[in-house]
Design a protein around this motif. Structure first.
Motif, mmCIF file in Angstrom:
data_model
loop_
_atom_site.group_PDB
_atom_site.id
_atom_site.type_symbol
_atom_site.label_atom_id
_atom_site.label_comp_id
_atom_site.label_asym_id
_atom_site.label_seq_id
_atom_site.Cartn_x
_atom_site.Cartn_y
_atom_site.Cartn_z
ATOM 1 N N PRO A 112 58.163 -3.080 -10.530
ATOM 2 C CA PRO A 112 58.837 -1.789 -10.346
ATOM 3 C C PRO A 112 58.437 -1.202 -8.996
ATOM 4 N N PRO A 113 59.264 -0.327 -8.432
ATOM 5 C CA PRO A 113 58.990 0.205 -7.093
ATOM 6 C C PRO A 113 57.595 0.790 -6.919
ATOM 7 N N SER A 114 57.063 1.416 -7.959
ATOM 8 C CA SER A 114 55.738 2.031 -7.845
ATOM 9 C C SER A 114 54.623 1.006 -7.647
ATOM 10 N N GLU A 115 54.940 -0.285 -7.909
ATOM 11 C CA GLU A 115 53.928 -1.330 -7.802
ATOM 12 C C GLU A 115 54.248 -2.352 -6.714
ATOM 13 N N TRP A 116 55.211 -2.060 -5.860
ATOM 14 C CA TRP A 116 55.574 -3.007 -4.815
ATOM 15 C C TRP A 116 54.428 -3.223 -3.840
ATOM 16 N N THR A 117 54.137 -4.483 -3.568
ATOM 17 C CA THR A 117 53.195 -4.814 -2.501
ATOM 18 C C THR A 117 53.950 -4.812 -1.173
ATOM 19 N N ARG A 132 62.318 -8.389 -13.765
ATOM 20 C CA ARG A 132 60.924 -7.966 -13.644
ATOM 21 C C ARG A 132 59.971 -8.961 -14.331
ATOM 22 N N LEU A 140 62.975 3.220 -1.009
ATOM 23 C CA LEU A 140 61.798 4.060 -0.779
ATOM 24 C C LEU A 140 62.073 5.237 0.145
#
Length: 299
Positions: free
Chosen positions: A205-210, A233, A289
């Motif tokens: 999910p976007p909150s966990e993108w590296t 996902r 983002l």
């Protein structure tokens, strides 16, 4: 029968889970679907609850490909294994069947096809054409692109999808795979599969993108891979589904992973029926983002 092939340059991006979930999803909607396992590791069959041991080796696609490549008149009719029972809880379902493989026989088929060269590249297409009245769709799982079996699978297809992981190396592989798909007609003379796009698999999910996933998402758009809006996902329920022999689009239909496969399937069908210029393409990570808006505001 529309034939959809799931391909990648190397192993590991999730071809099998993608193929079986697309196939099972189509069957849920009422279609008659055949999943074709062209992978020597035989994973598509296993993902649908079929494991061919030595006693069942005679049911392997590998034997049919060997015979057909050597000019023997054979049919797939007697090795089609019905798996419609795993759809039984759902109303309005169609048919789900699999042509499974087994490692030893598929390895031999690989050697024979390689030796026969271009003259044998159409064997799978001919075998599937004989089942045209029995199925609406065939979804083909494949080995990595370096193998002759991959060429045979591409030559059998009408449509092709490829995959990326949130890793840089997979983008390069997907670009190479798109180029391969583009040149199937000139290399085989019998097929011209329509490239449908690249799926981002095992994403976060976007909150966990590296930083690497951000770069991969941007690259997939920038290099023209036409990524699907729906990504798949990373989810342990998908691997659990493989072990159970019931794809997650069925077994976890009301959970996020099952819903994502259903949404992806709809995108695949939409792209099959429309021109590339009409496709909805996944936004870049920068767009998601808000980086583009921030840069414009800073100008």
């Amino acid at each position: 029968m529309d034939k959809i092939v799931v391909v990648s340059q190397k192993g590991g991006p999730g071809k099998t889970t993608t193929a079986v979930n697309l196939g099972a999803g189509l069957a849920l909607t009422g279609e008659r679907v055949l999943v074709v396992d062209v992978e020597p590791q035989a994973q598509a069959g296993i993902a649908l609850g079929i494991r061919l041991d030595k006693a069942k080796r005679h049911l392997s696609l590998g034997l049919k490909l060997q015979a057909a490549a050597q000019g023997v008149d054979v049919s797939l009719d007697d090795i089609v294994i019905d798996r419609t029972e795993i759809l039984s809880k759902w109303r309005g379902h169609g048919r789900l069947a699999v042509v499974a493989s087994e490692q030893f026989t598929m390895a031999n088929a690989q050697h024979i096809l390689h030796a026969e060269g271009k003259g044998a590249v159409g064997v799978l297409r001919d075998l599937l054409d004989d089942l045209d009245e029995q199925f609406d769709y065939a979804v083909i799982d494949t080995p990595p692109a370096v193998e002759a079996l991959n060429a045979v699978a591409l030559a059998a297809s009408d449509y092709a999808v490829t995959l990326c992981l949130p890793k840089h190396a997979t983008v390069e592989g997907a670009v190479a795979m798109r180029s391969t798909i583009k040149h199937v007609r000139e290399r085989t003379g019998i097929a011209d599969p329509k490239y449908l796009g690249a799926i981002l698999n095992m994403s976060a999910p976007p909150s966990e993108w590296t930083s690497e996933e951000i770069e991969v998402r941007n690259l997939m758009v920038d290099v023209g891979l036409m990524p699907f809006v729906t990504d798949i996902r990373d989810d342990t329920r998908i691997s659990r589904s493989y072990d159970s022999g019931v794809p997650s689009v069925i077994g976890f239909a009301r959970h996020a992973c099952g819903k994502r496969y259903a949404e992806l399937l709809q995108e695949v069908l939409d792209r099959m029926d429309s021109d590339e210029s009409e496709w909805a393409i996944a936004p870049t990570a920068d767009q998601v983002l808000g980086y583009d808006e921030k840069e414009e505001a800073d100008v």
